[in-house]
Design a protein around this motif. Structure first.
Motif, PDB file in Angstrom:
ATOM      1  N   ALA A 270       8.197  12.572   0.454  1.00 28.59           N
ATOM      2  CA  ALA A 270       9.486  12.470   1.129  1.00 28.59           C
ATOM      3  C   ALA A 270       9.335  11.927   2.540  1.00 28.59           C
ATOM      4  CB  ALA A 270      10.158  13.847   1.156  1.00 28.59           C
ATOM      5  N   SER A 271       8.200  12.227   3.175  1.00 22.74           N
ATOM      6  CA  SER A 271       8.013  11.815   4.563  1.00 22.74           C
ATOM      7  C   SER A 271       7.283  10.479   4.682  1.00 22.74           C
ATOM      8  CB  SER A 271       7.223  12.893   5.327  1.00 22.74           C
ATOM      9  OG  SER A 271       5.934  13.040   4.758  1.00 22.74           O
ATOM     10  N   ALA A 272       6.812   9.922   3.542  1.00 20.73           N
ATOM     11  CA  ALA A 272       6.087   8.659   3.587  1.00 20.73           C
ATOM     12  C   ALA A 272       6.971   7.575   4.172  1.00 20.73           C
ATOM     13  CB  ALA A 272       5.615   8.280   2.197  1.00 20.73           C
ATOM     14  N   GLN A 273       6.379   6.764   5.004  1.00 20.70           N
ATOM     15  CA  GLN A 273       7.135   5.717   5.674  1.00 20.70           C
ATOM     16  C   GLN A 273       6.477   4.376   5.423  1.00 20.70           C
ATOM     17  OE1 GLN A 273       9.256   5.867   9.769  1.00 20.70           O
ATOM     18  NE2 GLN A 273       7.171   5.264  10.225  1.00 20.70           N
TER      19      GLN A 273
ATOM     20  N   LYS B  60      -1.961   0.074  10.301  1.00 22.45           N
ATOM     21  CA  LYS B  60      -2.016   0.463   8.892  1.00 22.45           C
ATOM     22  C   LYS B  60      -0.773   0.007   8.125  1.00 22.45           C
ATOM     23  CE  LYS B  60      -5.773   2.820   9.916  1.00 22.45           C
ATOM     24  NZ  LYS B  60      -7.116   2.307   9.562  1.00 22.45           N
ATOM     25  N   VAL B  61      -0.387  -1.245   8.310  1.00 26.85           N
ATOM     26  CA  VAL B  61       0.827  -1.733   7.667  1.00 26.85           C
ATOM     27  C   VAL B  61       0.614  -1.938   6.170  1.00 26.85           C
ATOM     28  CG1 VAL B  61       1.652  -2.827   9.783  1.00 26.85           C
ATOM     29  CG2 VAL B  61       0.317  -4.171   8.135  1.00 26.85           C
ATOM     30  N   ASP B  62       1.712  -1.862   5.433  1.00 26.22           N
ATOM     31  CA  ASP B  62       1.678  -2.082   3.990  1.00 26.22           C
ATOM     32  C   ASP B  62       1.855  -3.561   3.648  1.00 26.22           C
ATOM     33  OD1 ASP B  62       1.637   0.756   2.996  1.00 26.22           O
ATOM     34  OD2 ASP B  62       3.489   0.823   4.168  1.00 26.22           O
ATOM     35  N   LEU B  63       2.418  -4.313   4.574  1.00 22.10           N
ATOM     36  CA  LEU B  63       2.719  -5.719   4.323  1.00 22.10           C
ATOM     37  C   LEU B  63       2.923  -6.428   5.653  1.00 22.10           C
ATOM     38  CD1 LEU B  63       5.069  -7.228   1.686  1.00 22.10           C
ATOM     39  CD2 LEU B  63       5.685  -7.570   4.062  1.00 22.10           C
ATOM     40  N   ILE B  64       2.619  -7.710   5.699  1.00 30.75           N
ATOM     41  CA  ILE B  64       2.849  -8.513   6.899  1.00 30.75           C
ATOM     42  C   ILE B  64       3.879  -9.586   6.590  1.00 30.75           C
ATOM     43  CG2 ILE B  64       1.839 -10.210   8.487  1.00 30.75           C
ATOM     44  CD1 ILE B  64      -0.748  -8.646   8.394  1.00 30.75           C
ATOM     45  N   VAL B  65       4.849  -9.765   7.494  1.00 31.29           N
ATOM     46  CA  VAL B  65       5.801 -10.866   7.415  1.00 31.29           C
ATOM     47  C   VAL B  65       5.471 -11.839   8.537  1.00 31.29           C
ATOM     48  CG1 VAL B  65       8.217 -11.553   7.643  1.00 31.29           C
ATOM     49  CG2 VAL B  65       7.614  -9.471   6.382  1.00 31.29           C
ATOM     50  N   GLY B  66       5.445 -13.143   8.205  1.00 27.49           N
ATOM     51  CA  GLY B  66       5.067 -14.152   9.171  1.00 27.49           C
ATOM     52  C   GLY B  66       3.674 -14.660   8.821  1.00 27.49           C
ATOM     53  N   PRO B  67       3.158 -15.529   9.683  1.00 28.91           N
ATOM     54  CA  PRO B  67       3.774 -16.097  10.881  1.00 28.91           C
ATOM     55  C   PRO B  67       4.756 -17.205  10.504  1.00 28.91           C
ATOM     56  CG  PRO B  67       1.633 -17.071  10.541  1.00 28.91           C
ATOM     57  CD  PRO B  67       1.789 -16.035   9.462  1.00 28.91           C
TER      58      PRO B  67
ATOM     59  N   LYS C 246       6.573   3.158  -7.776  1.00 28.52           N
ATOM     60  CA  LYS C 246       6.210   3.833  -9.025  1.00 28.52           C
ATOM     61  C   LYS C 246       4.690   3.971  -9.167  1.00 28.52           C
ATOM     62  CE  LYS C 246      10.258   1.994 -11.477  1.00 28.52           C
ATOM     63  NZ  LYS C 246      10.721   1.132 -12.608  1.00 28.52           N
ATOM     64  N   SER C 247       3.950   3.177  -8.390  1.00 28.32           N
ATOM     65  CA  SER C 247       2.494   3.166  -8.523  1.00 28.32           C
ATOM     66  C   SER C 247       1.755   3.857  -7.392  1.00 28.32           C
ATOM     67  CB  SER C 247       1.999   1.711  -8.628  1.00 28.32           C
ATOM     68  OG  SER C 247       2.532   1.087  -9.768  1.00 28.32           O
ATOM     69  N   GLY C 248       2.426   4.068  -6.271  1.00 31.66           N
ATOM     70  CA  GLY C 248       1.740   4.690  -5.141  1.00 31.66           C
ATOM     71  C   GLY C 248       2.675   4.879  -3.968  1.00 31.66           C
ATOM     72  N   GLN C 249       2.221   5.664  -3.014  1.00 29.96           N
ATOM     73  CA  GLN C 249       3.012   5.941  -1.816  1.00 29.96           C
ATOM     74  C   GLN C 249       2.678   4.945  -0.704  1.00 29.96           C
ATOM     75  OE1 GLN C 249       5.583   8.178  -1.280  1.00 29.96           O
ATOM     76  NE2 GLN C 249       5.410   8.189  -3.516  1.00 29.96           N
ATOM     77  N   PRO C 250       3.624   4.659   0.161  1.00 30.39           N
ATOM     78  CA  PRO C 250       3.332   3.781   1.304  1.00 30.39           C
ATOM     79  C   PRO C 250       2.101   4.255   2.058  1.00 30.39           C
ATOM     80  CG  PRO C 250       5.681   4.222   1.173  1.00 30.39           C
ATOM     81  CD  PRO C 250       5.033   5.101   0.150  1.00 30.39           C
TER      82      PRO C 250
END
Length: 387
Positions: free
Chosen positions: A23-26, A88-95, A326-330
């Protein structure tokens, strides 16, 4: 307390702990863009759009960490490493510049962290290999844009053309596509020149181009640095038709170019001219919805190619997150891997710039619905035809 009761309580505590953690995963999304430097005119509307991104996706809170690479590939690599190792980001947007995106490929592949690039060159995602498997791209491939641009040239009787582009991967990509398609359409290229994004003069290159007397000139640049060759052409009295690429669609380009860019033809994403698109255009509704949202925040006629690309990135991510959860938490490798897979399997997603259908060999997923021809009229980007 008997063993059964004790086991039940322990199980309940464990389940509660797991539920609480979930619930607290961000979700943490890192952003690297050029807010300063030669590409700042691209970075500004990109950042504006990112500031409108919702803070919750699929019930999960999302944190966005935005870093400026100052239009420098070295800074972009440094930012990517910081976002991955420290944030510890899950994804990068850019550059949002091609040289920076190419420089970041090894970093994101090594870390197995998905990247949604906002730069244009097809070389960012082609050919698909081990490192590009982690990279996706929002802007249309140059091949899409060159197709409609050269068709416009042919339809308007252009027999000879000259080329001047950035002396980097953006210019390389445009030259490769333009030279190929011009030949197929029987348009003879009579001159080819290059210049740097931070150059203050291109007089030598323009004099060579004008001596070849082309019917049209294509300037393969982006943002305000794309103005310089055009101003020089006008100052030197060139009377032929001038074309630019989809990289110009910023308010700063119009401001700096002024009367010298009036009448320019350019291929563009449909969102840039959303209000003027024919009702039959399949992305008009989505493009208009975002245009209204963006203009409500930043003013009338502020929409750009780059703001729309950034919103498309959000829509792409928001579409993929529910499947990845469905496969894992952030924060977990499982989540990042599932997110990459979900992005790769995006189907029939309408974004402001087109309809996305990705697969393992295509990490852009756009087709001919992703571009139209535009023209600068009365210092505004307007719809010319297509779509």
């Amino acid at each position: 307390m008997n063993k059964i009761t004790r086991a039940y309580l322990i199980s309940s505590v464990v389940l509660l702990s797991i539920w609480s953690a979930a619930a607290s995963a961000q979700i943490r999304i890192g952003v690297d863009i050029a807010v300063t430097g030669p590409a700042a005119a691209i970075g500004a509307p990109t950042k504006n759009a990112i500031l409108l991104w919702p803070k919750v996706i699929a019930g999960q809170k999302v944190e966005y960490i935005i870093l400026d690479d100052a239009s420098d590939p070295t800074n972009a690599v440094r930012n990517a490493r910081k976002l991955i190792t420290e944030e510890k980001v899950d994804l990068i947007v850019g550059p949002n510049t091609t040289p920076a995106a190419l420089a970041m490929l090894d970093v994101v592949a090594e870390a197995e962290t998905p990247m949604v690039a906002l730069a244009a060159s097809a070389s960012i995602v082609e050919p698909q290999d081990a490192k590009r498997a982690w990279v996706f791209k929002l802007p249309q491939n140059d091949s899409h844009m060159t197709t409609i641009l050269t068709q416009h040239m042919a339809d308007n009787g252009i027999k000879t053309a000259a080329f001047i582009g950035f002396a980097d991967a953006y210019g390389d990509s445009w030259w490769r596509e333009f030279s190929h398609l011009a030949e197929l359409r029987k348009i003879k290229i009579v001159a080819s020149e290059r210049y740097n994004r931070n150059d203050t003069s291109v007089t030598g290159q323009i004099l060579k181009i004008m001596s070849a007397r082309p019917d049209a000139v294509l300037i393969a640049g982006s943002a305000t640095p794309a103005v310089l060759p055009q101003k020089t052409l006008v100052e030197r009295g060139y009377k032929g038709r001038i074309y630019q690429t989809h990289g110009i669609a910023t308010a700063d380009f119009l401001k700096v170019g002024g009367k010298d860019v009036e009448g320019t033809f350019f291929p563009t994403g449909p969102a840039v001219v959303a209000k003027q698109l024919p009702d039959s255009n399949p992305v008009k509704k989505t493009a208009l919805d975002f245009t209204r949202r963006y203009e409500a925040a930043y003013g009338v006629d502020t929409m750009t190619q780059f703001a729309a690309d950034a919103w498309g990135a959000y829509m792409l991510i928001a579409n993929a997150v529910p499947q990845a959860l469905k496969s894992g938490q952030p924060g977990s490798k499982q989540f990042r891997t599932a997110l990459r897979s979900a992005l790769e399997n995006t189907h029939d997603l309408t974004i402001p710039q087109g309809v996305v259908n990705m697969n393992p060999k295509d990490h852009v997923g756009l087709d001919q619905r992703s571009r139209v021809m535009g023209r600068i009229v009365n210092n505004k980007f307007t719809y010319a035809y297509g779509g």
